[in-house]
Write a protein that holds these residues in place. Structure first.
Motif: not given
Length: 272
Positions: A88-90, A128-131, A165-171
């Motif tokens: 995943t790029p993010a 940031l999670p949205l992006a 996964a992205v939202v968890a890490v970014t948050a």
């Protein structure tokens, strides 16, 4: 060489039972002796040879696990799912480092400019999670997109796994940065509901127009609302009060409903 290898040596070599020194002697002799090569060829266990060759191919062809993939496997995620998430790029370290830098600048602004600076942090953190979700899936941003289409997962499930996964890490990164805000009052958590609402709204719109475009529209609307509320009330934090939090919750619920109602659209759009 004018002599041939002892038959016992050849048998033990073919079985992998010969010691290292004698194995070197056998391997030095075989290229120059066709008779010994023919003799050892009939003694080789083809099953063992195929297993050894498969192991060599795996070592050469299968890419090594990345840091993210190793962390996911240790956390109990299955290897196939971990590999799909790891590309995943993010979730790349470069992306996460960029998020950390943006949040650091926002915290510095909050400490230097008071409420206006805190508003900047609260404006940026939910985006940031949205992006990250926008960069998690789709032909425009994912170099492994064609491969993921062939994975034994539906597009919706893959998108949900990556989004979580992205939202968890970014948050988690944003939460750490929020603790550095001045005062440690209610503003520390004021970005959480807007972040959830924006992410779900972006996913809801993505059922119709794709994740990248939907995220841009949601982000633009968010910036317009926050700045508009500031200009209308004179309070930089007016968009993050009780009314703003309830609105964010309502937007998130509506986005989740759209996702659940139109989840099949992700599979349809992935093959367009």
């Amino acid at each position: 060489m004018s002599t041939h290898l002892e038959h016992d040596w050849l048998v033990r070599y073919a079985r992998g039972e010969l010691d290292q020194a004698r194995s070197f002697s056998v391997e030095a002799h075989l290229p120059a002796c066709g008779d010994c090569r023919a003799a050892v060829a009939g003694l080789v266990d083809t099953t063992r040879m195929a297993r050894t060759w498969d192991a060599i191919e795996d070592a050469i062809d299968v890419p090594p696990r990345t840091f993210v993939e190793r962390a996911l496997v240790r956390a109990g995620v299955g290897e196939p799912t971990a590999r799909l998430l790891a590309v995943t790029p993010a979730l790349r370290l470069s992306w996460l480092a960029a998020i950390a830098i943006v949040l650091t600048l926002a915290v510095v602004s909050a400490r230097a400019r008071g409420e206006e600076g805190v508003m900047v942090f609260l404006l940026v953190a939910p985006l940031l999670p949205l992006a990250g979700v926008a960069a998690a899936y789709g032909p425009l941003v994912d170099p492994a997109f064609e491969l993921t289409l062939a994975a034994p997962l539906g597009s919706f499930r893959l998108l949900v796994l990556r989004a979580l996964a992205v939202v968890a890490v970014t948050a988690l990164i944003a939460a750490g940065a929020a603790l550095a805000l001045p005062g440690l009052d209610w503003t520390v958590a004021a970005w959480l509901l807007p972040s959830l609402g924006l992410t779900l709204a972006g996913l809801g719109l993505a059922t119709s127009i794709g994740p990248a475009v939907s995220s841009l529209l949601v982000a633009g609307t968010w910036v317009f609302v926050v700045l508009g509320a500031w200009q209308a009330s004179g309070d930089p934090l007016s968009a993050f009060g009780d009314a703003g939090q309830l609105t964010s919750l309502a937007v998130g619920v509506a986005g989740l409903a759209a996702v659940l109602a139109r989840r099949d659209n992700f599979d349809i759009r992935s093959h367009e």
